[in-house]
Scaffold this motif. Structure first.
Motif, mmCIF file in Angstrom:
data_model
loop_
_atom_site.group_PDB
_atom_site.id
_atom_site.type_symbol
_atom_site.label_atom_id
_atom_site.label_comp_id
_atom_site.label_asym_id
_atom_site.label_seq_id
_atom_site.Cartn_x
_atom_site.Cartn_y
_atom_site.Cartn_z
ATOM 1 N N LYS A 1 -18.090 1.743 1.030
ATOM 2 C CA LYS A 1 -17.223 2.925 1.072
ATOM 3 C C LYS A 1 -17.874 4.053 0.293
ATOM 4 O O LYS A 1 -18.773 3.817 -0.506
ATOM 5 C CB LYS A 1 -15.887 2.654 0.357
ATOM 6 N N TRP B 1 -13.649 7.671 -1.306
ATOM 7 C CA TRP B 1 -12.323 7.413 -0.731
ATOM 8 C C TRP B 1 -12.383 6.569 0.542
ATOM 9 O O TRP B 1 -11.520 5.726 0.766
ATOM 10 C CB TRP B 1 -11.612 8.732 -0.376
ATOM 11 N N ARG C 1 0.827 -1.272 4.123
ATOM 12 C CA ARG C 1 0.672 0.009 3.401
ATOM 13 C C ARG C 1 2.012 0.338 2.748
ATOM 14 O O ARG C 1 3.058 0.270 3.396
ATOM 15 C CB ARG C 1 0.242 1.094 4.392
ATOM 16 N N ASP D 1 -2.404 0.182 -0.535
ATOM 17 C CA ASP D 1 -2.549 -0.820 0.524
ATOM 18 C C ASP D 1 -2.677 -2.188 -0.127
ATOM 19 O O ASP D 1 -3.378 -2.339 -1.130
ATOM 20 C CB ASP D 1 -3.803 -0.549 1.354
ATOM 21 N N ASP E 1 -6.428 -0.719 -1.639
ATOM 22 C CA ASP E 1 -6.846 0.678 -1.812
ATOM 23 C C ASP E 1 -5.668 1.515 -2.282
ATOM 24 O O ASP E 1 -4.514 1.106 -2.126
ATOM 25 C CB ASP E 1 -7.377 1.220 -0.466
ATOM 26 N N ASN F 1 -4.304 5.584 -1.893
ATOM 27 C CA ASN F 1 -4.516 6.801 -1.111
ATOM 28 C C ASN F 1 -3.528 7.881 -1.536
ATOM 29 O O ASN F 1 -2.440 7.568 -2.030
ATOM 30 C CB ASN F 1 -4.267 6.519 0.382
HETATM 31 MG MG LIG Z 1 -7.832 4.284 1.946
#
Ligand SMILES: [Mg+2]
Ligand SMILES: Nc1ncnc2c1ncn2[C@@H]1O[C@H](COP(=O)(O)OP(=O)(O)OP(=O)(O)O)[C@@H](O)[C@H]1O
Length: 332
Positions: A93, A96, A169, A223, A236, A238
């Motif tokens: 990654k 982000w 999510r 997530d 993750d 976000n």
């Molecule tokens: Mg993400």
């Protein structure tokens, strides 16, 4: 969504806080020459599986062009060492984003990487990576304020076989978990329907024990993955805003949600009474009738290309693409 919120969602910012609850990752600063290479449309990816430099000379129609793949010896050895530490297979990654829109170009149609050239191939083919590099503060409400400085990083995460039906999510507003969506909403997973309450409770417990009040913002989207033993992992974090896919919700719903104004229809198994008690809304795909096209479909390539890449001579596709690049070069 403010620029500061975007800054806080970089993996290098949240990883130290949640290290115990997420996939092991290593973070390497991206040298400027590597950033330049990633943004340069004209240069080719180093071919093959090894990290040697290749000089290709292509001759066609009396035009000769020489394309040299650049070398980054110091960075290459750091990356290889990190891949090694992580068990030989990594998920790459930037600060982000992962290059999810480019997985079709990889020989294994996956984001699993074993070398820097695997990573470069994905990164150079990905609009999501370009977005991180060129417009990380897109859609921020404080657009007139100066952009905070960003140190670009290559994030390498230990490769983990995640079953898409275990991914969710979670939307957090004012430090309250308000909504949970199945992540891979294009598929119907029977086990989600059957274990709805279990899953929701496991995620709520994970949130209240390990996430709530620990992140730098009070609005964010995290997530998670629920593994076969029922253990929940952070995947993750976000920003809480349009740049993040709201999946089975809409951003209008998520931003207007209050205890007094439940907006959920019966279709989505919403229980207003539970919600008033602080139980998040939980949406998942309930039958095959509602199965939707995959969101990355628009990033894919014609079937012929895929066939080429799955044929016996799997390098044919890469050769073909390189040929196209060389042709484009010679036209300039
Ligand atoms: Mg993400
Ligand atoms: N370490 C890993 N090993 C294997 N697969 C992974 C790993 N981490 C993530 N994935 C898979 O890749 C998907 C995307 O990962 P991630 O959420 O980190 O990318 P992203 O760019 O932040 O995505 P988004 O734009 O949706 O926020 C995950 O849903 C998961 O299926």
């Amino acid at each position: 969504m403010k620029k500061e919120q975007v800054v806080n969602c970089q993996l290098s910012v949240w990883y130290p806080i949640f290290k115990k609850h997420t996939i092991k990752s290593l973070i390497l600063p991206l040298p400027q020459n590597v950033i330049d290479y990633l943004l340069d449309d004209g240069t080719l990816v180093v071919s093959g599986r090894c990290e040697h430099t290749h000089t290709h000379t292509h001759t066609h129609d009396e035009t000769t062009s020489t394309v040299t793949a650049p070398e980054f010896p110091e960075f290459t050895s750091k990356v290889l060492e990190a891949i090694n530490v992580l068990g030989g297979r990594v998920f790459p990654k930037l600060n982000w984003s992962a290059p999810q829109d480019a997985n079709w170009i990889a020989l294994n149609s996956s984001l699993e990487c074993q070398s820097l050239s695997d990573i470069f191939l994905l990164f150079k083919s990905s609009d999501f990576i370009t977005h991180d590099l060129t417009q990380p503060f897109h859609l921020c409400s404080d657009e007139d304020s100066p952009n905070p400085p960003i140190n670009y990083e290559l994030v390498l995460r230990k490769w983990s076989e995640l079953i898409p039906g275990g991914e969710f999510r979670c939307f957090v507003k004012e430090n309250k978990l308000i909504a949970i969506s199945q992540r891979d909403y294009t598929q119907y997973y029977q086990h989600i329907l059957k274990q709805e309450q279990h899953i929701s409770q496991a995620i709520q417990a994970f949130f209240s024990q390990h996430v709530q009040y620990k992140f730098l913002d009070e609005d964010f989207v995290f997530d998670v993955y629920r593994d076969s033993q029922g253990r929940v992992w952070l995947i993750d974090i976000n920003p809480f805003g349009e740049v993040t896919d709201s999946l089975l919700f809409t951003w209008d719903e998520l931003t207007s949600i209050t205890n007094q104004a439940p907006f959920f229809s019966h279709l989505w198994h919403f229980n207003a009474r539970l919600f008033a008690q602080g139980v998040p809304a939980f949406r998942y795909t309930t039958s095959e009738v509602t199965v939707q096209p995959s969101p990355c479909l628009s990033y894919r390539i014609p079937r012929d290309f895929v066939d080429l890449s799955t044929g016996e001579d799997a390098y044919k596709l890469m050769d073909f693409l390189k040929l196209v690049c060389v042709l484009v070069h010679s036209l300039h």
